[in-house]
Design an enzyme around this catalytic site. Structure first.
Site, PDB file in Angstrom:
ATOM      1  CE1 TYR A   1      -3.189   3.001   0.724  1.00 26.41           C
ATOM      2  CE2 TYR A   1      -2.182   3.179   2.890  1.00 26.41           C
ATOM      3  CZ  TYR A   1      -3.023   3.675   1.914  1.00 26.41           C
ATOM      4  OH  TYR A   1      -3.688   4.844   2.142  1.00 26.41           O
TER       5      TYR A   1
ATOM      6  CG  ASP B   1     -10.887   8.942  -0.804  1.00 27.18           C
ATOM      7  OD1 ASP B   1     -11.711   8.666  -1.705  1.00 27.18           O
ATOM      8  OD2 ASP B   1      -9.852   8.290  -0.607  1.00 27.18           O
TER       9      ASP B   1
END
Length: 130
Positions: A33, A81
């Site tokens: 990630y 987001d």
């Protein structure tokens, strides 16, 4: 065959519910990630530590998918987001790349403007001290 695009949409839905069990279950144990421009995380333990130690204190999330495209096991997203912190919402524009293996997210890279994130955090953290 697993639909990679649907798996990513399900993952985003888990974020919108802040269902961390479902979030982590969607990731491979050896996930890579990278929340660019921050340092990358390798492995589910490092990813958990990153989110648990973020200090954001978010009690709400809304990831809005503007565009999503898939090419085999690679899924690209254009998103906003949003996170609720101290009763205020922050919004960050994000481009995300998800690479799926065996029905799990094996690689996840999000690209965003760090200054935009820092400005949004300063705004809501200032609201908490006012």
């Amino acid at each position: 065959m697993t639909d990679s695009k649907q798996l990513v949409l399900d993952f985003i839905d888990a974020w919108n519910r802040l269902d961390y069990d479902a979030i982590y279950a969607a990731m491979a144990d050896d996930i890579f990630y990278h929340n660019i421009p921050m340092e990358p995380c390798e492995g589910i333990g490092a990813v958990r530590a990153f989110f648990d130690g973020s200090g954001m204190g978010s009690d709400g999330a809304e990831w809005i998918v503007h565009h999503i495209a898939a090419d085999g096991d690679t899924v690209l997203t254009e998103r906003t987001d949003k996170f609720r912190i101290n009763g205020e919402w922050i919004a960050i524009r994000v481009m995300g790349t998800f690479e799926m293996e065996n029905g799990k997210i094996a690689k996840w890279r999000d690209y965003f403007d760090l200054a935009e994130f820092q400005n949004e955090m300063a705004r809501v953290m200032g609201a908490a001290s006012a």
